[in-house]
Design an enzyme around this catalytic site. Structure first.
Site, short mmCIF file in Angstrom:
data_model
loop_
_atom_site.label_atom_id
_atom_site.label_comp_id
_atom_site.label_asym_id
_atom_site.label_seq_id
_atom_site.Cartn_x
_atom_site.Cartn_y
_atom_site.Cartn_z
N CYS A 2 -55.29 -88.34 37.50
CA CYS A 2 -56.61 -88.92 37.35
C CYS A 2 -56.66 -89.87 36.16
O CYS A 2 -55.86 -89.76 35.24
CB CYS A 2 -57.69 -87.86 37.18
SG CYS A 2 -57.62 -86.54 38.37
N ARG A 27 -53.20 -93.96 38.66
CA ARG A 27 -53.18 -92.54 38.30
C ARG A 27 -53.78 -91.65 39.38
O ARG A 27 -53.73 -90.43 39.28
CB ARG A 27 -53.96 -92.31 37.00
CG ARG A 27 -53.47 -93.15 35.85
CD ARG A 27 -54.36 -92.97 34.67
NE ARG A 27 -54.07 -91.73 33.99
CZ ARG A 27 -53.24 -91.62 32.96
NH1 ARG A 27 -52.66 -92.69 32.48
NH2 ARG A 27 -53.01 -90.47 32.41
N TRP A 74 -57.01 -87.79 41.52
CA TRP A 74 -55.89 -87.32 42.36
C TRP A 74 -56.12 -85.82 42.46
O TRP A 74 -56.00 -85.10 41.48
CB TRP A 74 -54.57 -87.65 41.67
CG TRP A 74 -53.37 -87.26 42.48
CD1 TRP A 74 -52.77 -88.00 43.46
CD2 TRP A 74 -52.60 -86.06 42.36
NE1 TRP A 74 -51.68 -87.31 43.95
CE2 TRP A 74 -51.55 -86.12 43.30
CE3 TRP A 74 -52.70 -84.92 41.55
CZ2 TRP A 74 -50.62 -85.10 43.45
CZ3 TRP A 74 -51.76 -83.91 41.70
CH2 TRP A 74 -50.73 -84.01 42.64
N ASN A 98 -59.16 -85.10 33.36
CA ASN A 98 -57.80 -85.30 33.88
C ASN A 98 -57.02 -84.06 33.48
O ASN A 98 -56.97 -83.72 32.30
CB ASN A 98 -57.22 -86.57 33.25
CG ASN A 98 -55.73 -86.70 33.47
OD1 ASN A 98 -55.19 -86.17 34.44
ND2 ASN A 98 -55.07 -87.42 32.58
N GLY A 99 -56.40 -83.37 34.45
CA GLY A 99 -55.63 -82.17 34.12
C GLY A 99 -56.05 -81.00 34.99
O GLY A 99 -56.69 -81.19 36.03
N GLU A 478 -32.35 -91.22 46.66
CA GLU A 478 -33.41 -92.18 46.38
C GLU A 478 -33.86 -92.89 47.67
O GLU A 478 -35.05 -93.10 47.90
CB GLU A 478 -32.92 -93.18 45.32
CG GLU A 478 -33.86 -94.31 44.97
CD GLU A 478 -35.21 -93.88 44.40
OE1 GLU A 478 -35.40 -92.69 44.09
OE2 GLU A 478 -36.09 -94.75 44.30
N LYS A 482 -37.63 -92.74 49.17
CA LYS A 482 -38.43 -93.94 49.45
C LYS A 482 -39.01 -93.88 50.86
O LYS A 482 -40.17 -94.20 51.09
CB LYS A 482 -37.59 -95.22 49.32
CG LYS A 482 -37.26 -95.64 47.91
CD LYS A 482 -38.35 -96.44 47.24
CE LYS A 482 -39.02 -95.81 46.09
NZ LYS A 482 -38.63 -94.87 45.24
N GLU A 485 -41.81 -91.20 51.02
CA GLU A 485 -43.01 -91.63 50.29
C GLU A 485 -43.82 -92.65 51.06
O GLU A 485 -45.04 -92.61 51.07
CB GLU A 485 -42.61 -92.34 48.98
CG GLU A 485 -42.13 -91.49 47.85
CD GLU A 485 -41.77 -92.36 46.64
OE1 GLU A 485 -42.47 -92.27 45.64
OE2 GLU A 485 -40.78 -93.12 46.70
N HIS A 501 -21.35 -78.05 55.86
CA HIS A 501 -21.77 -76.71 55.44
C HIS A 501 -23.19 -76.36 55.89
O HIS A 501 -23.84 -75.50 55.29
CB HIS A 501 -21.64 -76.58 53.92
CG HIS A 501 -20.23 -76.77 53.44
ND1 HIS A 501 -19.21 -75.93 53.81
CD2 HIS A 501 -19.67 -77.75 52.69
CE1 HIS A 501 -18.07 -76.35 53.28
NE2 HIS A 501 -18.33 -77.46 52.60
N LYS A 601 -49.13 -93.09 40.88
CA LYS A 601 -48.04 -93.72 40.14
C LYS A 601 -47.68 -92.91 38.89
O LYS A 601 -46.52 -92.80 38.54
CB LYS A 601 -48.49 -95.13 39.75
CG LYS A 601 -47.47 -95.94 39.00
CD LYS A 601 -46.65 -96.75 39.96
CE LYS A 601 -45.48 -97.45 39.31
NZ LYS A 601 -44.26 -97.29 40.11
C1 G6P Z 1 -44.51 -90.23 40.55
C2 G6P Z 1 -44.22 -91.57 41.20
C3 G6P Z 1 -42.72 -91.75 41.36
C4 G6P Z 1 -42.04 -91.61 40.01
C5 G6P Z 1 -42.38 -90.26 39.34
C6 G6P Z 1 -41.93 -90.23 37.89
O1 G6P Z 1 -44.19 -89.21 41.41
O2 G6P Z 1 -44.86 -91.65 42.46
O3 G6P Z 1 -42.46 -93.04 41.88
O4 G6P Z 1 -40.66 -91.71 40.16
O5 G6P Z 1 -43.80 -90.08 39.33
O6 G6P Z 1 -42.68 -91.18 37.18
P1 G6P Z 1 -42.25 -91.79 35.81
O7 G6P Z 1 -43.40 -92.68 35.41
O8 G6P Z 1 -42.07 -90.63 34.86
O9 G6P Z 1 -40.98 -92.54 36.02
#
Ligand code: G6P
Length: 606
Positions: A2, A27, A74, A98-99, A478, A482, A485, A501, A601
C-alpha cells in the site's frame, strides 16, 4: 504494501493527493481512496480499482479540503472492495495504513464490546476506533503513544482528526514513511518519490517514531514521546523519465531500454582508461571477508542465484544465497568475516529490509544493490551500489534484473582482483567483455517475431517448463516467474538434470518446454536432457547462442539464437527472449501487462 500520502496546506489538496496516489500505484492498485477535512467534517471517497476510477468519483462528489490523506491498497485483510479500501474512519478520525496489524482480531473484539461498529474486514479499521477511544480520556500525544503500544505487527500510518483541523499524524514501525517540507504546507508519504513533485526537502521517520505535521511545523517523537531531532535531506533533482513514450506498455519500453541501462551502469563502474572497476569505497578490507551471503526476493533473488556461480568461479569466498523471507526467521550464526549483500530494485521490500536490519543489529558488514538510492535499504546499508537503471515502472522486473546481475558481476570481479584470485590479464579481458555487453543486448533484442509466434503455444497449454543448468538454471526460474506473473499460466523452472527425478512425469504430448542451453560447459548435458523431454512429446523452444556448430538434436520445435560472448555473461542475453515471451503471452491474452493481477511493484508487507 500500500501507498500513503498526506498533505496539510493553506490551499486545496485533493488534486495533489490524486497525483501522488498515481505515483504510489506501484505499491498496490486494487483499490484507492482519500479523506479530507473541511468545515469540521471528514469527507471520504474510495473505490475498488485504480486511482483513475477514484479520480472520476471525486469529480462527481466534489470533495475538497486543505488537509487530506490518500491511499492505494494491496489487499492483506479483506478482499479488494470499496468497503475495504482506505481510509477507514470513525466519526472523528480517519486512518490510512500500510502494513499488517497482527493482533487486530483481539483488538476488534475488545472494541466491539465497547460498542464500536465495524464496516470493513480490514485490520486497519481497529486503528480508527482505537484512536477514537483513547482520545476520549487522553490528549493527542498520549493517545498516539498508547495506540502505537497496543498495535502488534508492522505499519506506516497517516491519521487526520475532526477536532485538530490542520494536523496529520504519521507513525512508523517496519514500513517506511517520509515527511516532506513545502511552502506553507507539509507532507507525509510512503516514499520521497510520491513527494518529489512538491518538494525536494525530506526527512525519514526511524522505526518506532511518530510525527505531528501541521502546515507550518513538523515535530518528531520517539516511541516514548520524547522529541526527536531530524536531518532535512535534499533530494536530487528529478529529471528521470517516467513516460511511456511511443510504447504501449512500460514493460516493452523497459525491455528495450536494456542496452542503454547496461551501458550507463558499465560507464558508472568501469574506468575505461585504466580498465578498472570503480568500487573503491569498500568500508572493509577484503582480507576481512571470507564468505558472502546474497539475499533478495523474487527477481532480485534470481539475480543472487546467478551471482553464486560467479562468486564461486572467480573468488574463494563461501557463497550462500537466501530468500529474504526465509533468512529473517532462521536461527543464523552470524560471522564477522561475512559480507551480507541485499539486492532489491525498490530498496523497500519488507522482507529484504528486515533481513538487513537483523544483520545490522548483529553488527555485520552490509552492502546493498538497489535501483532507488533514496530507499530504506540503501539508507541503512554500509555500502550502496546502485544499478543506475532509471525508474522501473512495470511491475514485472526486467531492466533492473539485468542491472542487478551486472553490479553483482562487477562486485565479484572487483573482490576477485583485490583478493588476488583473478590475474590482471583475465580481469581486464572480462572488463573488455563488459564493454561490449550493451551492444550484444541490442542485437539480441531483435529476436522478436519468432517469440511473438511461439508465445501463443504457451498461453494455450495447461502448463510449461523452463530448463537450464549452471548459470542458465536461475534464468529458467526467472523465465518461468515472468510467464506466471504476466500471463497467469503455470510455468515451472527446473534444473535440467533434475527432470528425471520427478518432473519428467509432467511432460506430455505438445507441452511447451523452454530449454536454455548456450554453448557453455553445461551445453552437452543440457542438450541430452532436452532430448529426453522431446522424446516424451514436449515442444521445445531452445534458447542458445549463435555458433557455426550444428545442434545435435532432432525435432526441436523452435530455436532462438542470442549473440555470442564469453560464457559467464550468457545470462544477460538468454534472459531477453524470456522477457519477451512473457510479454507477448500476456499481450495475446489482453492482460494488464504493467500491473498484473494480485501483485505490486514494491512489497512492503511480510
Ligand atoms: C515484487 C515484484 C517483483 C520483485 C520483488 C522484489 O514481488 O513484483 O518483480 O522482484 O517484489 O522487489 P525488489 O524491489 O526488492 O527487487
Amino acid at each position: 504494501m500500500c501507498g500513503i500520502i498526506g498533505i496539510t496546506s493553506n490551499k486545496e489538496v485533493t488534486t495533489r493527493i490524486i497525483n501522488s496516489l498515481k505515483k504510489l500505484e506501484y505499491r498496490g492498485y486494487d483499490s484507492a481512496g482519500l479523506a479530507t477535512l473541511k468545515d469540521g467534517f471528514i469527507n471520504e471517497v474510495k473505490c475498488e480499482g485504480r486511482v483513475e476510477a477514484l479520480e472520476k468519483n471525486i469529480s462527481k462528489t466534489n470533495v475538497q479540503g486543505e488537509i487530506g490523506i490518500g491511499h492505494v491498497r494491496w489487499a492483506t485483510h479483506g478482499k479488494p472492495s470499496t468497503i475495504n479500501a482506505h481510509p477507514h474512519s470513525s466519526e472523528t478520525v480517519s486512518v490510512v495504513h500500510n502494513g499488517i496489524i497482527e493482533n487486530s482480531t483481539i483488538l476488534k473484539k475488545i472494541l466491539e464490546k465497547k460498542g464500536y461498529k465495524f464496516k470493513s474486514q480490514t485490520d486497519t479499521e481497529v486503528i480508527a476506533h482505537l484512536v477514537t477511544d483513547y482520545l476520549k480520556k487522553n490528549n493527542l500525544k498520549n493517545t498516539i503513544i498508547k495506540v502505537l503500544n497496543k498495535l502488534h505487527g508492522s505499519f506506516a500510518l497517516g491519521i487526520i482528526f475532526k477536532d485538530y483541523p490542520n494536523l496529520i499524524v504519521g507513525a512508523r514501525r517496519g514500513s517506511p514513511l517520509a515527511v516532506g517540507y513545502g511552502p506553507n504546507e507539509n507532507y507525509l508519504g510512503s516514499d520521497s518519490y510520491a513527494l518529489k513533485s512538491m518538494t525536494n526537502k525530506v526527512s525519514y521517520l526511524n522505526d518506532g517514531e511518530f510525527c505531528l505535521i501541521k502546515e507550518n511545523q513538523v515535530e518528531f517523537f520517539d516511541t516514548k514521546g520524547n522529541k526527536a531531532n531530524k536531518k532535512i535531506l535534499n533530494l536530487s533533482q528529478d529529471n528521470q523519465n517516467y513516460d511511456k513514450g511511443d510504447y504501449k506498455h512500460f514493460m516493452a519500453k523497459e525491455i528495450d531500454e536494456q542496452p542503454t541501462t547496461i551501458k550507463n551502469c558499465v560507464n558508472e563502474y568501469i574506468d575505461k582508461i585504466s580498465k578498472q572497476i570503480n568500487i573503491y569505497n569498500l568500508p572493509w578490507k577484503t582480507k576481512e571477508i571470507s564468505s558472502i551471503v546474497l539475499i533478495g526476493c523474487g527477481t532480485a533473488y534470481h539475480s543472487c542465484l546467478i551471482a553464486k556461480y560467479w562468486f564461486e568461479e572467480h573468488t574463494n569466498l563461501d557463497v550462500t544465497v537466501d530468500i529474504a523471507s526465509e533468512f529473517r526467521y532462521r536461527k543464523l550464526k552470524f560471522k564477522n568475516d561475512c559480507l551480507y549483500v541485499f539486492v532489491s530494485q525498490s530498496g523497500e521490500t519488507a522482507d529484504t529490509y528486515a533481513a538487513l536490519d537483523i544483520c545490522k543489529k548483529n553488527k555485520m558488514k552490509t552492502c546493498s544493490i538497489v535501483n532507488v538510492v533514496e530507499s530504506s535499504i540503501a539508507r541503512d546499508s554500509e555500502l550502496v551500489l546502485p544499478i543506475h537503471c532509471g525508474p522501473e515502472i512495470g511491475v514485472a522486473s526486467t531492466k533492473a534484473f539485468l542491472g542487478q546481475m551486472l553490479v553483482l558481476y562487477m562486485l565479484c570481479l572487483k573482490l576477485s582482483f583485490d583478493m588476488k584470485i583473478i590475474n590482471k590479464k583475465n580481469y581486464q579481458e572480462k572488463i573488455k567483455n563488459l564493454l561490449s555487453l550493451s551492444n550484444l543486448c541490442k542485437k539480441t533484442l531483435l529476436t522478436d517475431s519468432k517469440i511473438q509466434k511461439t508465445s501463443r503455444t504457451f498461453i494455450e497449454a495447461k502448463g510449461s517448463m523452463f530448463l537450464g543448468r549452471g548459470y542458465s538454471f536461475p534464468i529458467a526460474l526467472e523465465g518461468a516467474l515472468k510467464l506466471k506473473e504476466l500471463a497467469y499460466v503455470h510455468a515451472e523452472g527446473y534444473p535440467a538434470g533434475e527432470m528425471k527425478h520427478g518432473p519428467l512425469a509432467l511432460i506430455e504430448e505438445g507441452m511447451p518446454v523452454v530449454v536454455i542451453a548456450p554453448r557453455d560447459d553445461y551445453y552437452k548435458k543440457t542438450i541430452s536432457n532436452m532430448q529426453e523431454v522431446i522424446a516424451r512429446g514436449a515442444k521445445v523452444l531452445l534458447i542458445t547462442n549463435k555458433s557455426k556448430d550444428e545442434i545435435h538434436s532432432e525435432n526441436i520445435w523452435e530455436t532462438i539464437e542470442v549473440e555470442n560472448l564469453s560464457e559467464d555473461l550468457f545470462p544477460f542475453l538468454t534472459t531477453i527472449p524470456l522477457q519477451k515471451l512473457a510479454y507477448y503471452s500476456a499481450m495475446h491474452k489482453g492482460y494488464d501487462i504493467d500491473k498484473p493481477r494480485n501483485l505490486a511493484k514494491s512489497v512492503t508487507v511480510e
